[in-house]
Design a protein around this motif. Sequence first.
Motif, PDB file in Angstrom:
ATOM      1  N   TYR A  31     -79.419  61.746 -40.529  1.00 20.96           N
ATOM      2  CA  TYR A  31     -78.852  61.171 -41.743  1.00 20.96           C
ATOM      3  C   TYR A  31     -78.738  59.663 -41.575  1.00 20.96           C
ATOM      4  O   TYR A  31     -78.004  59.178 -40.717  1.00 20.96           O
ATOM      5  N   GLY A  57     -80.420  64.138 -46.653  1.00 14.66           N
ATOM      6  CA  GLY A  57     -80.116  63.298 -47.806  1.00 14.66           C
ATOM      7  C   GLY A  57     -80.029  61.819 -47.487  1.00 14.66           C
ATOM      8  O   GLY A  57     -79.234  61.094 -48.118  1.00 14.66           O
ATOM      9  N   THR A  59     -80.406  57.884 -47.431  1.00 18.37           N
ATOM     10  CA  THR A  59     -80.633  56.917 -48.505  1.00 18.37           C
ATOM     11  C   THR A  59     -81.211  55.610 -47.979  1.00 18.37           C
ATOM     12  O   THR A  59     -81.406  54.667 -48.747  1.00 18.37           O
ATOM     13  N   HIS A  76     -82.884  67.610 -47.459  1.00 23.56           N
ATOM     14  CA  HIS A  76     -81.799  67.913 -48.379  1.00 23.56           C
ATOM     15  C   HIS A  76     -81.742  66.793 -49.416  1.00 23.56           C
ATOM     16  O   HIS A  76     -81.776  65.615 -49.050  1.00 23.56           O
ATOM     17  N   GLU A  77     -81.628  67.149 -50.669  1.00 25.79           N
ATOM     18  CA  GLU A  77     -81.604  66.128 -51.716  1.00 25.79           C
ATOM     19  C   GLU A  77     -80.345  65.269 -51.649  1.00 25.79           C
ATOM     20  O   GLU A  77     -80.344  64.117 -52.071  1.00 25.79           O
ATOM     21  N   SER A  78     -79.265  65.823 -51.135  1.00 25.95           N
ATOM     22  CA  SER A  78     -78.027  65.061 -50.958  1.00 25.95           C
ATOM     23  C   SER A  78     -77.475  65.355 -49.571  1.00 25.95           C
ATOM     24  O   SER A  78     -77.860  66.340 -48.929  1.00 25.95           O
ATOM     25  N   ASN A  79     -76.580  64.500 -49.109  1.00 27.95           N
ATOM     26  CA  ASN A  79     -75.993  64.669 -47.787  1.00 27.95           C
ATOM     27  C   ASN A  79     -75.041  65.851 -47.772  1.00 27.95           C
ATOM     28  O   ASN A  79     -74.053  65.875 -48.497  1.00 27.95           O
ATOM     29  N   ARG A  80     -75.338  66.852 -46.942  1.00 32.94           N
ATOM     30  CA  ARG A  80     -74.547  68.080 -46.905  1.00 32.94           C
ATOM     31  C   ARG A  80     -73.769  68.241 -45.616  1.00 32.94           C
ATOM     32  O   ARG A  80     -72.881  69.080 -45.522  1.00 32.94           O
TER      33      ARG A  80
END
Length: 257
Positions: A31, A57, A59, A76-80
């Motif tokens: 991440y 996720g 950025t 992952h489309e967003s940070n999970r």
Amino acid sequence: MSLQVAEGGRTARTVAESLGNAHLVVGIPAYNEESAIGSTVLGVQRWADEVVVVDDGSTDRTPAILAQADVTVLRHESNRGKGAAVRTLFAHTRRTDCDALVVLDADGQHDPTDIPTLAEPVVEGDADMVIGSRYLADDARDETPAYRRVGQLVLDYCTSRVTGSDLTDTQSGYRAFSPESLERLSITTDGMGVESEMIDSATNEGLTITERAIDARYENLEGQTHNPVKHGLAVVLFLVRLLKRRRPIPSFSSRNR
């Protein structure tokens, strides 16, 4: 790259040769690791048949760097959270014909030459989960800052009390897993309590856990490092929830009307 001396005075190359044709998958949860992910991937590729990076996720430039690398990327489309990334990694690896999965952090803390040492007990059928311990050997090269070491001792104690394990480094993210453990380990947390949960689940499932000494560095890390206080609190809160989950629900007899 210099070759680490493994247990028994063997080099990483010697240990790797002893693994024969074993199929090794190396997994990396990542991440926002644009500073270190490239060098981390390059470092592990010589020891792996497949490198799998779970981009949780990111950025920053992590996705762009991974697009140029010869690795399998699961995004992952967003940070999970790390626990969710590990679940994704396990699910992918269960669909492969591997002899061992080795997981390490993306921030450059872990030495890739320790991969064969961690994988060996799994490949030889001596363990289901191998934890790379920073404190198993009395090594003057240990770079762990004192404040981090104190926090890790507290987390080791709490994890051992909750899980009934006797381990020297319960929070190490450098681990090897057998195919059986990938099927049987239960990971429910999305967050940083995943290391403790895996130990708890392995203990409950009767899986064999062992440790192997590894090197780790903290100075001049290229990648992102988590705030140790926040990390520690997250793990403690998860352990508290784990204890509450285990408490038996009291039964009440129905009242006469």
